[in-house]
Design a protein around this motif. Structure first.
Motif, PDB file in Angstrom:
ATOM      1  N   LEU A 222      -5.544  -6.501  16.385  1.00 43.18           N
ATOM      2  CA  LEU A 222      -5.347  -5.911  15.063  1.00 43.18           C
ATOM      3  C   LEU A 222      -4.085  -5.057  15.054  1.00 43.18           C
ATOM      4  O   LEU A 222      -3.867  -4.243  15.947  1.00 43.18           O
ATOM      5  N   MET A 223      -3.275  -5.242  14.039  1.00 46.26           N
ATOM      6  CA  MET A 223      -2.069  -4.443  13.891  1.00 46.26           C
ATOM      7  C   MET A 223      -2.209  -3.613  12.624  1.00 46.26           C
ATOM      8  O   MET A 223      -2.440  -4.155  11.543  1.00 46.26           O
ATOM      9  N   LEU A 224      -2.065  -2.305  12.774  1.00 46.51           N
ATOM     10  CA  LEU A 224      -2.172  -1.429  11.633  1.00 46.51           C
ATOM     11  C   LEU A 224      -0.993  -1.645  10.694  1.00 46.51           C
ATOM     12  O   LEU A 224       0.158  -1.647  11.125  1.00 46.51           O
ATOM     13  N   MET A 225      -1.306  -1.828   9.399  1.00 47.83           N
ATOM     14  CA  MET A 225      -0.258  -1.991   8.408  1.00 47.83           C
ATOM     15  C   MET A 225       0.043  -0.661   7.718  1.00 47.83           C
ATOM     16  O   MET A 225       1.205  -0.292   7.540  1.00 47.83           O
ATOM     17  N   ALA A 226      -1.026   0.010   7.305  1.00 54.87           N
ATOM     18  CA  ALA A 226      -0.833   1.239   6.544  1.00 54.87           C
ATOM     19  C   ALA A 226      -2.097   2.072   6.555  1.00 54.87           C
ATOM     20  O   ALA A 226      -3.198   1.564   6.786  1.00 54.87           O
ATOM     21  N   THR A 227      -1.894   3.347   6.302  1.00 59.08           N
ATOM     22  CA  THR A 227      -2.991   4.313   6.215  1.00 59.08           C
ATOM     23  C   THR A 227      -2.922   4.957   4.850  1.00 59.08           C
ATOM     24  O   THR A 227      -1.844   5.351   4.406  1.00 59.08           O
ATOM     25  N   SER A 228      -4.062   5.055   4.191  1.00 60.25           N
ATOM     26  CA  SER A 228      -4.038   5.686   2.872  1.00 60.25           C
ATOM     27  C   SER A 228      -5.116   6.734   2.751  1.00 60.25           C
ATOM     28  O   SER A 228      -6.230   6.563   3.233  1.00 60.25           O
ATOM     29  N   ASN A 229      -4.753   7.832   2.130  1.00 61.95           N
ATOM     30  CA  ASN A 229      -5.696   8.887   1.812  1.00 61.95           C
ATOM     31  C   ASN A 229      -5.905   8.899   0.307  1.00 61.95           C
ATOM     32  O   ASN A 229      -4.963   8.673  -0.449  1.00 61.95           O
ATOM     33  N   GLU A 230      -7.113   9.178  -0.097  1.00 62.02           N
ATOM     34  CA  GLU A 230      -7.459   9.134  -1.514  1.00 62.02           C
ATOM     35  C   GLU A 230      -6.531  10.005  -2.338  1.00 62.02           C
ATOM     36  O   GLU A 230      -6.315  11.181  -2.014  1.00 62.02           O
ATOM     37  N   GLY A 231      -5.959   9.394  -3.360  1.00 59.29           N
ATOM     38  CA  GLY A 231      -5.127  10.139  -4.295  1.00 59.29           C
ATOM     39  C   GLY A 231      -3.695  10.354  -3.856  1.00 59.29           C
ATOM     40  O   GLY A 231      -2.923  10.999  -4.582  1.00 59.29           O
ATOM     41  N   SER A 232      -3.301   9.827  -2.714  1.00 60.67           N
ATOM     42  CA  SER A 232      -1.914  10.006  -2.283  1.00 60.67           C
ATOM     43  C   SER A 232      -1.328   8.667  -1.870  1.00 60.67           C
ATOM     44  O   SER A 232      -2.042   7.677  -1.728  1.00 60.67           O
ATOM     45  N   LYS A 233      -0.022   8.658  -1.691  1.00 60.62           N
ATOM     46  CA  LYS A 233       0.651   7.415  -1.332  1.00 60.62           C
ATOM     47  C   LYS A 233       0.304   7.001   0.095  1.00 60.62           C
ATOM     48  O   LYS A 233       0.106   7.837   0.976  1.00 60.62           O
ATOM     49  N   ALA A 234       0.295   5.707   0.311  1.00 58.70           N
ATOM     50  CA  ALA A 234      -0.024   5.190   1.639  1.00 58.70           C
ATOM     51  C   ALA A 234       1.146   5.412   2.597  1.00 58.70           C
ATOM     52  O   ALA A 234       2.309   5.473   2.188  1.00 58.70           O
ATOM     53  N   THR A 235       0.810   5.544   3.867  1.00 58.43           N
ATOM     54  CA  THR A 235       1.811   5.641   4.922  1.00 58.43           C
ATOM     55  C   THR A 235       1.879   4.288   5.612  1.00 58.43           C
ATOM     56  O   THR A 235       0.893   3.832   6.184  1.00 58.43           O
ATOM     57  N   TYR A 236       3.053   3.659   5.574  1.00 51.78           N
ATOM     58  CA  TYR A 236       3.196   2.328   6.120  1.00 51.78           C
ATOM     59  C   TYR A 236       3.745   2.381   7.548  1.00 51.78           C
ATOM     60  O   TYR A 236       4.574   3.230   7.871  1.00 51.78           O
ATOM     61  N   GLU A 237       3.298   1.445   8.358  1.00 50.82           N
ATOM     62  CA  GLU A 237       3.811   1.336   9.719  1.00 50.82           C
ATOM     63  C   GLU A 237       5.197   0.687   9.687  1.00 50.82           C
ATOM     64  O   GLU A 237       5.571   0.003   8.721  1.00 50.82           O
ATOM     65  N   GLN A 238       5.927   0.927  10.744  1.00 50.95           N
ATOM     66  CA  GLN A 238       7.278   0.381  10.830  1.00 50.95           C
ATOM     67  C   GLN A 238       7.230  -1.138  10.751  1.00 50.95           C
ATOM     68  O   GLN A 238       6.424  -1.791  11.408  1.00 50.95           O
ATOM     69  N   GLY A 239       8.101  -1.688   9.927  1.00 52.49           N
ATOM     70  CA  GLY A 239       8.170  -3.139   9.794  1.00 52.49           C
ATOM     71  C   GLY A 239       7.306  -3.708   8.691  1.00 52.49           C
ATOM     72  O   GLY A 239       7.377  -4.911   8.423  1.00 52.49           O
ATOM     73  N   VAL A 240       6.489  -2.884   8.066  1.00 51.82           N
ATOM     74  CA  VAL A 240       5.632  -3.354   6.973  1.00 51.82           C
ATOM     75  C   VAL A 240       6.292  -2.979   5.652  1.00 51.82           C
ATOM     76  O   VAL A 240       6.569  -1.807   5.401  1.00 51.82           O
ATOM     77  N   GLU A 241       6.554  -3.985   4.815  1.00 52.36           N
ATOM     78  CA  GLU A 241       7.260  -3.736   3.560  1.00 52.36           C
ATOM     79  C   GLU A 241       6.311  -3.149   2.515  1.00 52.36           C
ATOM     80  O   GLU A 241       5.377  -3.820   2.067  1.00 52.36           O
ATOM     81  N   LYS A 242       6.573  -1.933   2.104  1.00 56.54           N
ATOM     82  CA  LYS A 242       5.677  -1.281   1.154  1.00 56.54           C
ATOM     83  C   LYS A 242       5.763  -1.893  -0.236  1.00 56.54           C
ATOM     84  O   LYS A 242       4.811  -1.803  -1.017  1.00 56.54           O
TER      85      LYS A 242
ATOM     86  N   LYS B  25       6.026  -5.067  -0.728  1.00 49.52           N
ATOM     87  CA  LYS B  25       5.354  -6.357  -0.667  1.00 49.52           C
ATOM     88  C   LYS B  25       3.841  -6.175  -0.534  1.00 49.52           C
ATOM     89  O   LYS B  25       3.054  -6.933  -1.095  1.00 49.52           O
ATOM     90  N   PHE B  26       3.452  -5.179   0.215  1.00 56.25           N
ATOM     91  CA  PHE B  26       2.026  -4.885   0.428  1.00 56.25           C
ATOM     92  C   PHE B  26       1.696  -3.577  -0.282  1.00 56.25           C
ATOM     93  O   PHE B  26       1.867  -2.488   0.263  1.00 56.25           O
ATOM     94  N   LEU B  27       1.205  -3.713  -1.511  1.00 58.04           N
ATOM     95  CA  LEU B  27       0.922  -2.544  -2.334  1.00 58.04           C
ATOM     96  C   LEU B  27      -0.494  -2.054  -2.061  1.00 58.04           C
ATOM     97  O   LEU B  27      -1.453  -2.803  -2.159  1.00 58.04           O
ATOM     98  N   ILE B  28      -0.596  -0.784  -1.734  1.00 58.22           N
ATOM     99  CA  ILE B  28      -1.897  -0.202  -1.438  1.00 58.22           C
ATOM    100  C   ILE B  28      -2.206   0.896  -2.433  1.00 58.22           C
ATOM    101  O   ILE B  28      -1.391   1.768  -2.693  1.00 58.22           O
ATOM    102  N   ASN B  29      -3.410   0.822  -2.978  1.00 61.09           N
ATOM    103  CA  ASN B  29      -3.879   1.828  -3.923  1.00 61.09           C
ATOM    104  C   ASN B  29      -5.225   2.352  -3.449  1.00 61.09           C
ATOM    105  O   ASN B  29      -6.138   1.589  -3.191  1.00 61.09           O
ATOM    106  N   HIS B  30      -5.314   3.660  -3.309  1.00 59.19           N
ATOM    107  CA  HIS B  30      -6.571   4.293  -2.872  1.00 59.19           C
ATOM    108  C   HIS B  30      -6.985   5.254  -3.981  1.00 59.19           C
ATOM    109  O   HIS B  30      -6.863   6.467  -3.848  1.00 59.19           O
ATOM    110  N   ALA B  31      -7.454   4.673  -5.071  1.00 54.54           N
ATOM    111  CA  ALA B  31      -7.680   5.431  -6.292  1.00 54.54           C
ATOM    112  C   ALA B  31      -8.914   6.316  -6.248  1.00 54.54           C
ATOM    113  O   ALA B  31      -8.998   7.304  -6.969  1.00 54.54           O
TER     114      ALA B  31
END
Lengths: 108, 119
Positions: B44-64, B66-72
């Motif tokens: 497993l390769m981590l792509m991103a970490t998200s906390n509720e209500g804030s922007k996700a933190t993307y790992e190096q090499g992952v296009e933010k 292209k991979f939209l994350i919403n933690h509403a």
């Protein structure tokens, strides 16, 4: 960053005991996890170590030595259903990083 | 134990289209959600970490973009793969952490995964 190393493959016989080793290098160590993953499925939690020593849970035990950056997962009384990939994962202050996994094959 | 669900479990889409994957924590509030990608016979390769209500933190090499994350909310995170290409075909797994139970404070609970195939 983190560097996690575990054997790629292991084979054992039904009813036997197998030990899967994991070595790691990390800054800000905050726990080591072992997961089991069958093909095409998500990982399932097996164990968690944050202090040195042995944690036993039924047929599965996990050991940690923080000074040596070393852990092992011990599986006793192997069953055919134990054939799976076993993932060692290390957590630092920010994230959980997985090793490449050890594919265990249990033979009858 | 805590349960995390993902939907859909598998999806096939055409190149250039977008796909949304939902991840829900069913019986606890997930303060943090993680998105992983796993290619065949790899870990497993981590792509991103998200906390509720804030922007996700993307790992190096992952296009933010292209991979939209919403933690509403504390129980829902979504991953949208935009303009998908065949190389995006993979097994996407979400994981959630957090909750009221002591044992869930350190453990990550994994969803069942979503198999994406882009043709």
């Amino acid at each position: 960053g983190q560097n996690i190393d575990q054997p790629t493959e292991m084979t054992a016989t039904e009813g036997a005991i197998v030990q899967i080793n994991c070595t790691y290098q990390t800054s800000g160590f905050n726990g080591l996890f072992w997961y089991q993953q069958h093909a095409g499925e998500a990982p399932t939690f097996l164990s968690y170590n944050v202090l040195d020593g042995l944690e036993e849970k039924g047929r599965f035990s996990s050991f940690l030595s923080r000074s040596k950056g070393y852990s092992y997962l011990l599986l006793k009384e192997l069953q055919m259903k134990d054939s799976a990939s076993y993932l060692c994962a290390v957590r630092d202050r920010r994230q959980l990083t997985f090793g490449s996994g050890t594919q265990l094959t249990v033979l009858p | 134990g805590a349960v995390v669900s993902q939907h859909p479990s598998w999806v096939i889409c055409k190149s250039g289209t977008s796909v949304k994957i939902e991840c829900r924590s069913l019986d606890f509030q997930a303060t943090t959600m993680f998105w992983y990608r796993q290619f065949p016979k790899q870990s497993l390769m981590l792509m991103a970490t998200s906390n509720e209500g804030s922007k996700a933190t993307y790992e190096q090499g992952v296009e933010k973009d292209k991979f939209l994350i919403n933690h509403a909310s504390l129980t829902l995170s979504t991953l949208t793969v935009t303009s998908a290409h065949p190389e995006d075909s993979s097994f996407y797994i979400c994981s959630a952490r957090g909750g009221r139970l002591a044992e869930s404070s350190y453990e990550q609970y994994f969803g069942p995964g979503t198999r994406l195939t882009v043709t």
